[in-house]
Design a protein around this motif. Structure first.
Motif, PDB file in Angstrom:
ATOM      1  N   TYR A  73      33.821  -9.610 -18.762  1.00 26.87           N
ATOM      2  CA  TYR A  73      34.898  -9.212 -19.660  1.00 26.87           C
ATOM      3  C   TYR A  73      34.654  -7.799 -20.203  1.00 26.87           C
ATOM      4  O   TYR A  73      35.542  -6.943 -20.166  1.00 26.87           O
ATOM      5  N   LEU A  74      33.460  -7.542 -20.701  1.00 21.19           N
ATOM      6  CA  LEU A  74      33.161  -6.250 -21.315  1.00 21.19           C
ATOM      7  C   LEU A  74      33.028  -5.122 -20.290  1.00 21.19           C
ATOM      8  O   LEU A  74      33.236  -3.957 -20.627  1.00 21.19           O
ATOM      9  N   LEU A  75      32.691  -5.458 -19.047  1.00 24.54           N
ATOM     10  CA  LEU A  75      32.616  -4.447 -17.987  1.00 24.54           C
ATOM     11  C   LEU A  75      33.954  -4.278 -17.269  1.00 24.54           C
ATOM     12  O   LEU A  75      34.064  -3.450 -16.361  1.00 24.54           O
ATOM     13  N   ASN A  76      34.945  -5.092 -17.667  1.00 27.18           N
ATOM     14  CA  ASN A  76      36.274  -5.050 -17.053  1.00 27.18           C
ATOM     15  C   ASN A  76      36.207  -5.317 -15.545  1.00 27.18           C
ATOM     16  O   ASN A  76      36.791  -4.589 -14.740  1.00 27.18           O
ATOM     17  N   THR A  77      35.479  -6.362 -15.171  1.00 24.58           N
ATOM     18  CA  THR A  77      35.373  -6.777 -13.770  1.00 24.58           C
ATOM     19  C   THR A  77      35.854  -8.212 -13.640  1.00 24.58           C
ATOM     20  O   THR A  77      36.081  -8.904 -14.628  1.00 24.58           O
ATOM     21  N   SER A  78      35.939  -8.664 -12.413  1.00 25.39           N
ATOM     22  CA  SER A  78      36.226 -10.077 -12.205  1.00 25.39           C
ATOM     23  C   SER A  78      34.948 -10.883 -12.437  1.00 25.39           C
ATOM     24  O   SER A  78      33.842 -10.349 -12.404  1.00 25.39           O
TER      25      SER A  78
END
Length: 180
Positions: A73-78
């Motif tokens: 979530y915080l790295l904006n990844t799946s």
């Protein structure tokens, strides 16, 4: 190992003879029970990987999910779960492995990753390396590339992190415990 994280070792409970005699279980539930310490753990992971151009965080059932989901979530990844056998619906591929107190198998959805995606592989702890190596093989079978395998804890005397490195997987942990 990151020396700034070593202070967090005191928040990890050691439980002797669990799940069987001779095994010392390193329990992160005490670390997560302290909201400030748990936040620091996630923040340290985010800081390390924020600029790593990772496409997906792949986390291992079940304690890896605790780190992997907020990290994705915080790295904006799946976020991609690697689960124990027969826990994922739909088409999966699996890999059996040995661990310090038995044998198991993990699975991943066949459509979870795309060819060439850069993946961060996450779990709470590396002991024998069997679970992470099996997950790494599944990731590679799907055509994705492992940027790094990471965990809070390494048990270097058991040899898992060395096994992963010898298989060509970059490994990073934040603290280690010597001995069993």
């Amino acid at each position: 190992m990151d020396s700034s994280f070593a202070e967090l070792k005191k928040h990890i409970r050691s439980i002797p003879d669990w799940p069987k005699k001779g095994v010392v279980f390193r329990d992160i539930s005490t670390l997560m029970a302290d909201k400030l310490i748990f936040r620091k753990v996630i923040d340290v992971f985010v800081y390390r990987y924020l600029q790593a151009e990772i496409d997906a965080v792949v986390a291992i059932d079940a304690r890896g999910f605790i780190i992997g989901a907020p990290l994705a979530y915080l790295l904006n990844t799946s976020f991609v779960p690697v689960r124990k056998k027969d826990k994922l619906p739909g088409d999966t591929i699996g890999r059996a492995y040995s661990l310090e107190y038995g044998e198991a198998e993990v699975e991943i959805h066949t459509d979870a990753l795309q060819k060439g995606e850069r993946v961060l592989l996450v779990d709470d702890l590396i002991a024998t390396g069997g679970t992470m190596l099996a997950a790494a093989q599944l990731i590679e079978q799907l055509g994705a590339k492992i940027f790094e395998a990471t965990a809070i804890i390494d048990l270097p005397d058991i040899g898992g992190s060395a096994k992963l490195r010898s298989a060509g997987v970059s490994v990073h942990t934040f603290c280690e415990f010597e001995g069993d």
